[in-house]
Motif scaffolding. Structure first.
Motif, mmCIF file in Angstrom:
data_model
loop_
_atom_site.group_PDB
_atom_site.id
_atom_site.type_symbol
_atom_site.label_atom_id
_atom_site.label_comp_id
_atom_site.label_asym_id
_atom_site.label_seq_id
_atom_site.Cartn_x
_atom_site.Cartn_y
_atom_site.Cartn_z
ATOM 1 N N PHE A 39 0.834 -1.202 0.000
ATOM 2 C CA PHE A 39 0.000 0.000 0.000
ATOM 3 C C PHE A 39 0.873 1.258 0.000
ATOM 4 O O PHE A 39 0.633 2.197 -0.769
ATOM 5 C CB PHE A 39 -0.922 -0.057 1.222
ATOM 6 C CG PHE A 39 -1.482 1.258 1.694
ATOM 7 C CD1 PHE A 39 -2.384 1.969 0.936
ATOM 8 C CD2 PHE A 39 -1.100 1.768 2.935
ATOM 9 C CE1 PHE A 39 -2.914 3.177 1.395
ATOM 10 C CE2 PHE A 39 -1.617 2.958 3.408
ATOM 11 C CZ PHE A 39 -2.525 3.671 2.632
ATOM 12 N N VAL A 40 1.906 1.284 0.823
ATOM 13 C CA VAL A 40 2.824 2.429 0.869
ATOM 14 C C VAL A 40 3.594 2.536 -0.450
ATOM 15 O O VAL A 40 3.805 3.638 -0.976
ATOM 16 C CB VAL A 40 3.794 2.311 2.060
ATOM 17 C CG1 VAL A 40 4.870 3.406 2.009
ATOM 18 C CG2 VAL A 40 3.027 2.410 3.374
ATOM 19 N N GLY A 41 3.971 1.395 -1.009
ATOM 20 C CA GLY A 41 4.653 1.410 -2.306
ATOM 21 C C GLY A 41 3.778 2.000 -3.402
ATOM 22 O O GLY A 41 4.251 2.771 -4.249
ATOM 23 N N ALA A 42 2.496 1.650 -3.384
ATOM 24 C CA ALA A 42 1.564 2.208 -4.364
ATOM 25 C C ALA A 42 1.380 3.698 -4.138
ATOM 26 O O ALA A 42 1.258 4.480 -5.101
ATOM 27 C CB ALA A 42 0.218 1.492 -4.265
ATOM 28 N N MET A 43 1.391 4.136 -2.885
ATOM 29 C CA MET A 43 1.265 5.557 -2.581
ATOM 30 C C MET A 43 2.458 6.325 -3.149
ATOM 31 O O MET A 43 2.309 7.425 -3.700
ATOM 32 C CB MET A 43 1.171 5.773 -1.064
ATOM 33 C CG MET A 43 0.845 7.209 -0.659
ATOM 34 S SD MET A 43 0.799 7.462 1.134
ATOM 35 C CE MET A 43 -0.639 6.513 1.597
ATOM 36 N N ILE A 44 3.646 5.744 -3.037
ATOM 37 C CA ILE A 44 4.840 6.379 -3.615
ATOM 38 C C ILE A 44 4.674 6.521 -5.121
ATOM 39 O O ILE A 44 4.978 7.567 -5.698
ATOM 40 C CB ILE A 44 6.106 5.562 -3.286
ATOM 41 C CG1 ILE A 44 6.408 5.608 -1.786
ATOM 42 C CG2 ILE A 44 7.306 6.082 -4.082
ATOM 43 C CD1 ILE A 44 7.528 4.675 -1.348
ATOM 44 N N ALA A 45 4.160 5.459 -5.764
ATOM 45 C CA ALA A 45 3.983 5.486 -7.218
ATOM 46 C C ALA A 45 2.956 6.522 -7.649
ATOM 47 O O ALA A 45 3.130 7.199 -8.668
ATOM 48 C CB ALA A 45 3.568 4.102 -7.712
ATOM 49 N N LEU A 46 1.887 6.674 -6.880
ATOM 50 C CA LEU A 46 0.789 7.557 -7.265
ATOM 51 C C LEU A 46 0.957 8.995 -6.778
ATOM 52 O O LEU A 46 0.556 9.943 -7.459
ATOM 53 C CB LEU A 46 -0.534 7.002 -6.724
ATOM 54 C CG LEU A 46 -0.993 5.661 -7.311
ATOM 55 C CD1 LEU A 46 -2.137 5.097 -6.495
ATOM 56 C CD2 LEU A 46 -1.406 5.821 -8.769
ATOM 57 N N LYS A 47 1.548 9.169 -5.597
ATOM 58 C CA LYS A 47 1.635 10.499 -4.986
ATOM 59 C C LYS A 47 3.062 11.040 -4.878
ATOM 60 O O LYS A 47 3.243 12.242 -4.622
ATOM 61 C CB LYS A 47 1.021 10.463 -3.580
ATOM 62 C CG LYS A 47 -0.424 9.995 -3.540
ATOM 63 C CD LYS A 47 -1.347 10.973 -4.256
ATOM 64 C CE LYS A 47 -2.800 10.528 -4.154
ATOM 65 N NZ LYS A 47 -3.722 11.483 -4.830
ATOM 66 N N GLN A 66 -12.922 7.163 -1.598
ATOM 67 C CA GLN A 66 -13.482 7.535 -2.891
ATOM 68 C C GLN A 66 -12.817 6.773 -4.047
ATOM 69 O O GLN A 66 -11.699 6.262 -3.923
ATOM 70 C CB GLN A 66 -13.316 9.040 -3.118
ATOM 71 C CG GLN A 66 -11.871 9.491 -3.244
ATOM 72 C CD GLN A 66 -11.733 10.998 -3.252
ATOM 73 O OE1 GLN A 66 -12.720 11.716 -3.206
ATOM 74 N NE2 GLN A 66 -10.508 11.488 -3.323
ATOM 75 N N GLN A 67 -13.511 6.710 -5.157
ATOM 76 C CA GLN A 67 -13.037 5.967 -6.321
ATOM 77 C C GLN A 67 -11.654 6.437 -6.757
ATOM 78 O O GLN A 67 -11.390 7.630 -6.872
ATOM 79 C CB GLN A 67 -14.016 6.136 -7.483
ATOM 80 C CG GLN A 67 -13.635 5.341 -8.732
ATOM 81 C CD GLN A 67 -14.683 5.459 -9.820
ATOM 82 O OE1 GLN A 67 -15.857 5.686 -9.545
ATOM 83 N NE2 GLN A 67 -14.266 5.305 -11.069
ATOM 84 N N GLY A 68 -10.766 5.496 -6.993
ATOM 85 C CA GLY A 68 -9.424 5.796 -7.468
ATOM 86 C C GLY A 68 -8.433 6.151 -6.378
ATOM 87 O O GLY A 68 -7.250 6.367 -6.654
ATOM 88 N N ASP A 69 -8.891 6.196 -5.131
ATOM 89 C CA ASP A 69 -8.004 6.558 -4.031
ATOM 90 C C ASP A 69 -7.116 5.380 -3.666
ATOM 91 O O ASP A 69 -7.558 4.222 -3.696
ATOM 92 C CB ASP A 69 -8.833 6.978 -2.809
ATOM 93 C CG ASP A 69 -7.968 7.612 -1.735
ATOM 94 O OD1 ASP A 69 -7.517 8.752 -1.938
ATOM 95 O OD2 ASP A 69 -7.739 6.962 -0.701
ATOM 96 N N VAL A 70 -5.876 5.673 -3.296
ATOM 97 C CA VAL A 70 -4.944 4.610 -2.926
ATOM 98 C C VAL A 70 -5.437 3.856 -1.694
ATOM 99 O O VAL A 70 -5.058 2.699 -1.454
ATOM 100 C CB VAL A 70 -3.519 5.180 -2.710
ATOM 101 C CG1 VAL A 70 -3.464 6.079 -1.483
ATOM 102 C CG2 VAL A 70 -2.491 4.062 -2.612
ATOM 103 N N ARG A 89 8.507 -1.149 -6.000
ATOM 104 C CA ARG A 89 7.768 -0.235 -5.122
ATOM 105 C C ARG A 89 7.808 -0.708 -3.672
ATOM 106 O O ARG A 89 7.896 0.098 -2.745
ATOM 107 C CB ARG A 89 6.319 -0.124 -5.600
ATOM 108 C CG ARG A 89 6.186 0.629 -6.927
ATOM 109 C CD ARG A 89 4.796 0.518 -7.485
ATOM 110 N NE ARG A 89 4.681 1.211 -8.757
ATOM 111 C CZ ARG A 89 3.814 0.888 -9.702
ATOM 112 N NH1 ARG A 89 2.995 -0.129 -9.518
ATOM 113 N NH2 ARG A 89 3.760 1.555 -10.832
ATOM 114 N N LEU A 90 7.741 -2.029 -3.490
ATOM 115 C CA LEU A 90 7.814 -2.574 -2.138
ATOM 116 C C LEU A 90 9.167 -2.266 -1.513
ATOM 117 O O LEU A 90 9.256 -1.889 -0.340
ATOM 118 C CB LEU A 90 7.561 -4.083 -2.161
ATOM 119 C CG LEU A 90 7.684 -4.818 -0.825
ATOM 120 C CD1 LEU A 90 6.747 -4.218 0.215
ATOM 121 C CD2 LEU A 90 7.389 -6.308 -1.006
#
Length: 331
Positions: free
Chosen positions: A166-174, A236-240, A317-318
């Motif tokens: 989840f944190v890895g995905a946050m880095i990728a998205l934000k 909300q939709q699309g939120d990490v 990302r992990l």
């Protein structure tokens, strides 16, 4: 003894000995309660003994690298696609048939064909329905640190593989800077860290230790089944905060029992195992025609809430996430 009978008996004994000798070794980051029932069913249906080693994904990958070619493991059954990505980058996984991997939705299966998805979970927020109301919750998980009312009353699991994905995905998205700010903001809320498991965290909600927690959807479902006052909040939709996370398995290059290891993988995506993951564990299946629990959000709706993430790239990302978590003092 009659010679014919003796030969027949010898053949039966040899066949029995061969059947008993058929075995595979599985290393898994999943907990025993999620693995053992279907392993026992596989053994009963196939006659193949399964030796299981339980540990965290990271501990298992470290062990595999240390064991090298001497590893007894045949299958890696990981808790997250990020861990499978790291295993692949380390050269631990063999390439599977493209025909096998292509059976699954592209969004959850890797194009490198080194592992297959087994089930899907979604990130959500759990809350005590007797203590807090979801109407006041943020629409985005990124805004959670602003909710000072949760100070000392929120739980998380920084050492858990799903949280790290989840944190890895946050880095990728934000971006890393925004993710660092979020982690530090969350730390300021003085969250209770549940190193043992998400199950202990759900117990924390039930026992009024905390009011809310960031977790995977299926932990909540298992507690709802027992009558616990725990609700599920979807961002909300699309939120990490609604990220889809995949469990999966691959065959190790060092395996000397690849045919039986492949039987095990195919068994895990066959209807019996997929129905177990859904009916007993409350995860979502990766194959069609599986009956979902009526308490689950329909899969199409849950999937629509998740941001689009390439599962194949979750490995790097992990590693980024783990590095950042160490830097901010959470690992």
């Amino acid at each position: 003894m009659n010679k014919t009978i003796a030969i027949t008996l010898a053949g039966l004994l040899a066949g029995a000995a061969l059947a008993q000798s058929k075995s595979i070794t599985v290393y898994t980051g999943r907990s025993k309660g999620l693995v053992d029932p279907i392993v026992q069913q596989f053994e009963q249906d196939t006659g193949i003994k399964v030796n299981v080693r339980y540990a965290t994904d990271s501990a298992i990958i470290a062990a595999l690298q240390e064991e090298g070619k001497a590893s007894p493991a045949d299958v890696l059954w990981a808790n997250s696609s990020g861990s499978l990505g790291i295993a692949n980058e380390a050269g631990l996984l063999t390439t599977l048939s493209k025909t096998l991997v292509s059976k699954f939705p592209e969004v959850y299966a890797p194009s490198n064909n080194t592992w297959i998805p087994l089930s899907v979970r979604f990130r959500v927020m759990a809350y005590n329905t007797n203590k807090v109301k979801p109407e006041s919750f943020p629409k985005s998980v990124m805004d959670l640190p602003k909710h000072k009312e949760f100070k000392g009353r929120i739980g998380w699991t920084p050492t858990y593989a799903s949280f790290q994905d989840f944190v890895g995905a946050m880095i990728a998205l934000k971006g890393e800077a925004a993710t660092r700010e979020w982690l530090l903001g969350m730390k300021a809320l003085e969250p209770k860290s549940y190193a043992a498991s998400n199950v202990a965290m759900m117990e924390g909600i039930r026992n009024n230790e905390i009011d809310v927690a960031i977790t995977n959807h299926y932990y909540i479902q298992r507690f709802i089944k027992s009558g616990a006052p725990i609700g599920t909040y979807y961002f909300q939709q699309g939120d990490v905060g609604g990220l889809a996370l995949v469990t999966g398995a691959g065959i190790l290059k060092t395996s000397k029992k690849r045919a039986d290891a492949l039987k095990f993988l195919n068994y895990l995506v066959a209807p019996k195992a997929q129905q177990f993951f859904t009916a007993e564990v409350f995860e979502y299946p990766v194959t069609n025609k599986i009956i979902l629990s009526s308490s689950l959000l329909p899969f199409a709706e849950a999937a629509k809430l998740s941001p689009k993430i390439d599962q194949e790239k979750m490995g790097p990302r992990l590693e980024q996430a783990q590095k950042l978590l160490r830097e901010v003092g959470l690992l």
